[in-house]
Design a protein around this motif. Structure first.
Motif, PDB file in Angstrom:
ATOM      1  N   PRO A  70       0.810  -1.222   0.000  1.00 29.50           N
ATOM      2  CA  PRO A  70       0.000   0.000   0.000  1.00 29.50           C
ATOM      3  C   PRO A  70       0.847   1.278   0.000  1.00 29.50           C
ATOM      4  CG  PRO A  70       0.130  -0.877   2.223  1.00 29.50           C
ATOM      5  CD  PRO A  70       0.839  -1.865   1.328  1.00 29.50           C
ATOM      6  N   TYR A  71       0.282   2.318  -0.588  1.00 30.82           N
ATOM      7  CA  TYR A  71       0.881   3.643  -0.548  1.00 30.82           C
ATOM      8  C   TYR A  71       0.119   4.464   0.487  1.00 30.82           C
ATOM      9  CZ  TYR A  71       2.875   2.179  -4.997  1.00 30.82           C
ATOM     10  OH  TYR A  71       3.545   1.485  -5.972  1.00 30.82           O
ATOM     11  N   THR A  72       0.791   4.927   1.496  1.00 30.50           N
ATOM     12  CA  THR A  72       0.125   5.684   2.557  1.00 30.50           C
ATOM     13  C   THR A  72       0.844   6.996   2.796  1.00 30.50           C
ATOM     14  OG1 THR A  72       1.432   4.745   4.371  1.00 30.50           O
ATOM     15  CG2 THR A  72      -0.537   3.523   3.687  1.00 30.50           C
ATOM     16  N   GLU A  74       1.421   8.221   5.709  1.00 29.38           N
ATOM     17  CA  GLU A  74       2.372   7.953   6.780  1.00 29.38           C
ATOM     18  C   GLU A  74       3.667   7.368   6.229  1.00 29.38           C
ATOM     19  OE1 GLU A  74      -1.831   7.313   8.444  1.00 29.38           O
ATOM     20  OE2 GLU A  74      -0.750   6.927   6.570  1.00 29.38           O
ATOM     21  N   THR A 186      -3.521   5.586  -3.308  1.00 32.83           N
ATOM     22  CA  THR A 186      -2.947   6.745  -2.621  1.00 32.83           C
ATOM     23  C   THR A 186      -4.035   7.727  -2.219  1.00 32.83           C
ATOM     24  OG1 THR A 186      -0.991   6.473  -4.033  1.00 32.83           O
ATOM     25  CG2 THR A 186      -1.116   8.472  -2.716  1.00 32.83           C
ATOM     26  N   CYS A 188      -7.068   7.033  -1.419  1.00 33.86           N
ATOM     27  CA  CYS A 188      -7.752   6.477  -0.247  1.00 33.86           C
ATOM     28  C   CYS A 188      -7.017   6.825   1.044  1.00 33.86           C
ATOM     29  CB  CYS A 188      -7.889   4.959  -0.379  1.00 33.86           C
ATOM     30  SG  CYS A 188      -9.127   4.427  -1.587  1.00 33.86           S
ATOM     31  N   SER A 189      -5.685   6.763   1.019  1.00 37.87           N
ATOM     32  CA  SER A 189      -4.915   7.113   2.212  1.00 37.87           C
ATOM     33  C   SER A 189      -5.031   8.598   2.533  1.00 37.87           C
ATOM     34  CB  SER A 189      -3.442   6.735   2.032  1.00 37.87           C
ATOM     35  OG  SER A 189      -2.700   7.084   3.189  1.00 37.87           O
ATOM     36  N   ALA A 192      -8.346   9.259   4.067  1.00 35.84           N
ATOM     37  CA  ALA A 192      -8.546   8.595   5.357  1.00 35.84           C
ATOM     38  C   ALA A 192      -7.897   9.355   6.516  1.00 35.84           C
ATOM     39  CB  ALA A 192      -7.985   7.175   5.304  1.00 35.84           C
ATOM     40  N   GLN A 193      -7.147  10.404   6.214  1.00 34.83           N
ATOM     41  CA  GLN A 193      -6.414  11.127   7.257  1.00 34.83           C
ATOM     42  C   GLN A 193      -7.357  11.880   8.208  1.00 34.83           C
ATOM     43  OE1 GLN A 193      -2.974  10.814   7.552  1.00 34.83           O
ATOM     44  NE2 GLN A 193      -3.433   9.305   5.967  1.00 34.83           N
TER      45      GLN A 193
END
Length: 267
Positions: A70-72, A74, A186, A188-189, A192-193
């Motif tokens: 996954p690309y996050t 963080e 990406t 989605c991340s 999601a923050q």
């Protein structure tokens, strides 16, 4: 030490990070937005390198950087810290736009002693009420028209002049290279923050840059971010879209240079 403009690669085992390290003086780290690359900062770097050491990197999976999902957000912050360590940088200013702004905030929250000043452009603390809808809408649009047409729409919508912008073709190339799967993952991340409960403990000077024509992160959302940061000031660029450093480069760069000169002169 004088640093060059050649793109280098930092091997982090599971992936590598492409970066450019140029100039000398106090270090300034630049982090780009979703589906972009370190080229997004070409104009700003040309101005900043006159006084500072400028470090630009491609986010994981973007540009010339590698990596599997996954690309996050963080993960981007962790990569940036690893890059700072590898380059022997113990303290720096951080410029982040959109996704890069969120990563910059994560970096500052994780290692506040490493960050002397923040420039946060066209970004937010997350906790967006329409996050799930935006992801669903993006997936549906890609399925409907294909990623190539979607990428063209996305880049045009983020630039104030759309396809007429001088930055359009370059940013479109980066977006197409990212691909649909990595783009959605990406995004989605990013959506999601939720940093709203944490930002009040950041005491680092921060400049918040917004664009009046930004359809993604409106000036109102930027002002909401400013309310969470106890030591922030704002710069609103008339007519700039989501990629404000590309839409209004002269004003953007002048504002950043002035802010950095005032806030890191004693660092």
């Amino acid at each position: 030490m004088k640093h060059g403009t050649t793109t280098q690669q930092l091997d982090l085992g599971t992936h590598s990070i492409a970066f450019v390290d140029e100039g000398c003086g106090f270090p300034v780290l630049c982090m780009h937005s979703l589906a972009g690359s370190l080229r997004m900062w070409d104009g700003a770097a040309a101005e900043l390198v006159r006084q500072y050491r400028v470090l630009r990197c491609d986010a994981r999976g973007h540009g010339a950087s590698t990596g599997t999902m996954p690309y996050t957000v963080e993960g981007l912050a962790r990569d940036a810290l690893a890059l700072l360590d590898a380059q022997g940088i113990t303290r720096c200013a951080v410029l982040g736009i959109s996704m890069g702004g969120q990563a910059a905030m994560h970096l500052a929250l994780t290692a506040p002693h490493r960050v002397a000043a923040l420039v946060l452009a066209n970004t937010s603390a997350g906790a967006l009420p329409d996050a799930k809808w935006r992801v669903a809408q993006t997936k549906a649009r890609i399925n409907e028209i294909g990623y190539e047409r979607f990428a063209s729409e996305y880049v045009a919508s983020r630039l104030a002049d759309g396809v007429a912008s001088s930055a359009y073709a370059g940013y479109l190339r980066d977006t197409l290279a990212l691909g649909a799967q990595r783009y959605v993952a990406t995004l989605c991340s990013i959506l999601a923050q939720d940093l709203t409960a944490e930002l009040s403990r950041l005491q680092v000077p921060a400049l918040l840059v917004s664009g009046t024509a930004d359809v993604s992160t409106t000036p109102e959302r930027m002002r909401a971010l400013g309310a969470l940061l106890p030591t922030s000031r704002t710069l609103e660029l008339e007519g700039a879209g989501h990629f404000s450093c590309l839409d209004q480069p002269e004003i953007f760069n002048a504002g950043v240079v002035e802010f950095l000169a005032f806030n890191i002169e004693d660092s």
